[in-house]
Enzyme design. Structure first.
Site, mmCIF file in Angstrom:
data_model
loop_
_atom_site.group_PDB
_atom_site.id
_atom_site.type_symbol
_atom_site.label_atom_id
_atom_site.label_comp_id
_atom_site.label_asym_id
_atom_site.label_seq_id
_atom_site.Cartn_x
_atom_site.Cartn_y
_atom_site.Cartn_z
ATOM 1 C CG ASN A 130 -0.366 0.029 2.524
ATOM 2 O OD1 ASN A 130 0.691 0.638 2.722
ATOM 3 N ND2 ASN A 130 -1.007 -0.604 3.508
ATOM 4 N N GLY B 22 -7.655 -5.281 0.872
ATOM 5 C CA GLY B 22 -6.365 -5.389 0.195
ATOM 6 C C GLY B 22 -6.028 -6.819 -0.173
ATOM 7 C CG ASP B 23 -5.530 -9.631 2.850
ATOM 8 O OD1 ASP B 23 -4.426 -9.095 2.629
ATOM 9 O OD2 ASP B 23 -5.963 -9.861 3.997
#
Length: 289
Positions: free
Chosen positions: A179, A236-237
């Site tokens: 990120n 995010g995963d």
């Protein structure tokens, strides 16, 4: 093709709170639920739901057999998840009223994965298969070395961020995802820009601002899909799992990122982690608000 994932498997205990607690503050949660989580499990479920054959390499305690069974239900190959006499990893997740979260991790069995078992599993891979790992298990570098020698595409989600861990992994990487905060931390730690790293493809997730792909002779931005977020945990995963599944299915990097953006947008509108990751049909039909 196959995606091999050396990744964490956790029980996620999610508490909804009016705001994230400050130092010394005690808050009353408005609700609590437990489900399947861990960055590894989340990515495996996302990639499996996106249409890929995913082999999970990991470990749970005797108290975590439900998690192994849940992964199997979601289409993940669980034959190489060890059952150990140590507690299963878990996470304490607090989520506030605008969907932001704070997470405390206990590694448990995730840091007890046998290096010999990793080598045995990866030896069944073929050139062009994908290997992915994160920073919630042991043996990432050893696994990356083995996978690289076997011709696997080595992918790495650099979270939870540790500059030394990333530095050790860099020589073996084909694909790095992180990120914006992690990207800044990495640039500071290595005293180089992201563009200078010798990694074929780097994707930086930017939250509500979208994502950025830095490749060989390419620097492309992708706009986020506008949604009203409920819980950002696992988004995010989910993004990573969908990107890898897209690449595994033969999509271009740009196509894979665009698909993953829709999956992540759907994910932030749901409360939970692995148990609520959207499937490919939902993602393809979704266009945002």
């Amino acid at each position: 093709m196959t995606i091999f994932n050396l990744g964490s498997i956790n029980a996620d205990h999610v508490y909804c709170v009016p705001h994230l607690p400050g130092p010394g503050e005690t808050l009353a949660a408005t609700s609590m639920q437990t489900g399947l989580g861990g960055k590894g499990a989340n990515m495996s479920v996302a990639a499996a739901r996106a249409g890929s054959h995913v082999v999970q390499i990991g470990a749970v305690g005797r108290d975590g057999l439900w998690a192994k069974n849940r992964l199997l239900e979601y289409g993940v190959d669980t034959r190489h998840i060890a059952e150990l006499d140590v507690p299963t990893g878990h996470a304490i997740i607090t989520v506030d009223d605008v969907g932001e979260n704070a997470i405390t991790l206990f590694s448990g069995a995730n840091h007890q994965i046998s290096e010999d078992s990793i080598a045995r599993v990866l030896s069944s891979g073929s050139t062009g298969d994908i290997f992915v790992t994160q920073n919630e298990t042991n043996a990432q570098v050893i696994a990356a070395k083995i996978g690289s020698k076997l011709g696997l595409r080595i992918c790495y989600a650099a979270a939870p961020f540790d500059a030394n861990a990333v530095k050790a992994m860099l020589p073996y990487l084909d694909f790095l995802i992180l990120n914006s905060v992690e990207a800044q931390q990495l640039e500071t730690a290595l005293d180089v820009s992201i563009e200078e790293l010798e990694v074929a493809d780097i994707v930086i997730t930017l939250g509500a601002k979208g994502a950025r792909w830095v490749g060989r002779e390419i620097d492309q931005s992708f706009d986020a899909i506008k949604v009203d977020p409920i819980d950002t945990t696992g988004a995010g995963d989910t993004f990573t799992g969908y990107v890898l599944a897209g690449l595994d299915r033969g999509l271009t990097m740009g196509q894979s990122i665009s698909l993953a953006m829709r999956a992540a947008a759907l994910m932030v509108m749901r409360m939970g982690t692995a148990d609520v990751i959207p499937d490919l049909k939902e993602v393809e039909e979704f266009s945002g608000l």
